[in-house]
Motif scaffolding. Structure first.
Motif, PDB file in Angstrom:
ATOM      1  N   GLU A  63      23.091   2.861 -82.312  1.00 43.46           N
ATOM      2  CA  GLU A  63      22.927   1.922 -81.198  1.00 43.46           C
ATOM      3  C   GLU A  63      21.875   0.861 -81.514  1.00 43.46           C
ATOM      4  N   GLU A  66      23.561  -1.605 -83.679  1.00 44.71           N
ATOM      5  CA  GLU A  66      24.497  -2.414 -82.888  1.00 44.71           C
ATOM      6  C   GLU A  66      23.774  -3.478 -82.072  1.00 44.71           C
ATOM      7  N   GLN A  67      22.575  -3.179 -81.578  1.00 44.96           N
ATOM      8  CA  GLN A  67      21.808  -4.121 -80.763  1.00 44.96           C
ATOM      9  C   GLN A  67      21.097  -5.187 -81.594  1.00 44.96           C
ATOM     10  N   ALA A  97      30.151  -2.355 -88.347  1.00 41.81           N
ATOM     11  CA  ALA A  97      28.858  -2.157 -87.679  1.00 41.81           C
ATOM     12  C   ALA A  97      27.907  -3.343 -87.861  1.00 41.81           C
TER      13      ALA A  97
END
Length: 190
Positions: A63, A66-67, A97
């Protein structure tokens, strides 16, 4: 400014790779970017080896990636390639990704024989993960990485080389119009 996730691909805490990443993170933070470090060595080994992306710690790392607006990927060079630990972590990332992100590949090692490792090992894997903007990276000799009481320094030609690639990377991050919007993957910032 941008969120940068720096992946420390070295298996040993306090390694030359970790020191190199600390140096680069400091440079990027001076440019106003937020830098978060991920060390795959700190992730649960069984889940990492099994590719268990549902594991809470691995999910958190994914995550963060991803951010991120940008990703720094650093590795020691073993047997003319990036570390197995880094490979295992990159294998856990979902396809694409790194789409829409900028990347800065870094490598360190004990011999100048590995100068091209960034181009023939890291650049292709970052591109395969969907990163359209893999900037010029740098290879740093382990002997050029020096820990001081006030941080990490680089000596020799490594200092100017790393400073130059960090400036280019920071410039590419600054060109991202809105850090929270979806970025076009066909735009080249490097």
């Amino acid at each position: 400014m941008a969120l940068v996730v720096a992946v420390i691909g070295g298996p040993a805490p306090g390694s030359a790779t970790a020191a190199l990443v600390e140096n680069v993170a400091e440079r990027l933070e001076l440019e106003g970017h937020t830098t978060v470090l991920i060390s795959p060595a700190d992730l649960p080994p069984a889940a990492l080896i099994a590719g268990d992306s549902a594991d809470p710690q691995i999910r958190s790392a994914i995550e963060l990636i991803e951010q991120a607006d940008g990703v720094v990927v650093a590795t020691p060079i073993f047997q003319a390639s990036y570390s197995g630990l880094l490979k295992t972590f990159l294998d856990v990332l979902p396809p694409g990704a790194l789409a829409g992100k900028v990347a800065l590949p870094l490598a360190n090692g004990g011999s100048r024989a590995h100068l091209l490792a960034v181009d023939y090992t890291l650049r292709p894997v970052l591109s395969a993960l969907g990163c359209p903007q893999v900037g010029p990276g740098a290879f740093v000799l382990d002997t050029d990485i020096v820990r001081h009481s006030c941080g990490v320094g680089l000596t020799g030609a490594s200092e100017s080389r790393v400073a130059a690639v960090c400036r280019q990377f920071a410039h590419a991050l600054a060109l991202i119009p809105d850090q929270t919007s979806v970025r076009s993957s066909d735009r080249s910032l490097f």
